[in-house]
Design a protein around this motif. Sequence first.
Motif, mmCIF file in Angstrom:
data_model
loop_
_atom_site.group_PDB
_atom_site.id
_atom_site.type_symbol
_atom_site.label_atom_id
_atom_site.label_comp_id
_atom_site.label_asym_id
_atom_site.label_seq_id
_atom_site.Cartn_x
_atom_site.Cartn_y
_atom_site.Cartn_z
ATOM 1 N N ALA A 18 63.025 12.711 19.397
ATOM 2 C CA ALA A 18 62.919 14.324 20.318
ATOM 3 C C ALA A 18 62.994 13.396 21.301
ATOM 4 C CB ALA A 18 62.780 15.597 20.768
ATOM 5 N N TRP A 19 62.095 12.698 21.368
ATOM 6 C CA TRP A 19 61.733 11.172 23.016
ATOM 7 C C TRP A 19 62.361 10.416 22.906
ATOM 8 C CZ3 TRP A 19 55.968 11.635 22.042
ATOM 9 C CH2 TRP A 19 55.261 12.800 21.990
ATOM 10 N N ILE A 20 62.861 10.445 21.930
ATOM 11 C CA ILE A 20 63.935 8.762 21.904
ATOM 12 C C ILE A 20 65.192 9.578 22.541
ATOM 13 C CG2 ILE A 20 65.289 6.995 20.823
ATOM 14 C CD1 ILE A 20 62.994 7.398 18.676
ATOM 15 N N CYS A 21 65.736 8.185 23.993
ATOM 16 C CA CYS A 21 66.699 9.365 24.615
ATOM 17 C C CYS A 21 67.871 8.160 24.859
ATOM 18 C CB CYS A 21 66.895 9.256 25.933
ATOM 19 S SG CYS A 21 68.338 10.301 26.902
ATOM 20 N N ILE A 22 68.814 7.677 23.950
ATOM 21 C CA ILE A 22 70.077 6.988 24.805
ATOM 22 C C ILE A 22 71.110 7.187 25.641
ATOM 23 C CG2 ILE A 22 71.474 4.782 23.419
ATOM 24 C CD1 ILE A 22 70.047 6.301 20.051
#
Length: 187
Positions: free
Chosen positions: A31-35
């Motif tokens: 959820a913290w990995i934002c592309i």
Amino acid sequence: MEQQEMRKTQWKSARSMAYIGLCAALMAVCAWICIPATVPFTMQTFAVLLGCGLLGGKRGAAAVLVYLLLGAAGLPVFSGFRGGLGALLGTTGGYLIGFLATALVMWALERAARRNALLLALSMGLGLLVCYAFGTAWFLVVYARNSGAIGLSAALSMCVAPYLLPDAAKLLLAVFLTGRLRRALRL
């Protein structure tokens, strides 16, 4: 003999709880990995699909439930390092709760999809559709209460359409990794 069986059962139970916890943690990290893109997206959906694919429906649903409860308790496990009931009850909270619906759909179709990649992909796709439906209905209600009525086509163009291709790619990656990791982890 009975003690040996009891130890096996305890080991399986401890192992299941560890896998459930690891999958819930994976959901938080993803959820913290934002592309970044025109509409930024996270890897949350990928983690839900992979977790349910690996663990099966029952344990996968348990992992999603643990994830949601951690977020509801205020831990910053949702996208943008958000947490708390506000995140769950906000306009996009229905998509988070929809992850549980995805897990339940995959659980319902688990026997057919367990060893067949195509059926697994179909169960994941159907789970995503249920998540989209639940989240969009939630969005329509909460958005209307906070900002005024909005049409279904507008909600779909804002909340679903931009995510169709990225979610399809995440689904394919989850199917591929599920098969590989099941063998490696002997699940």
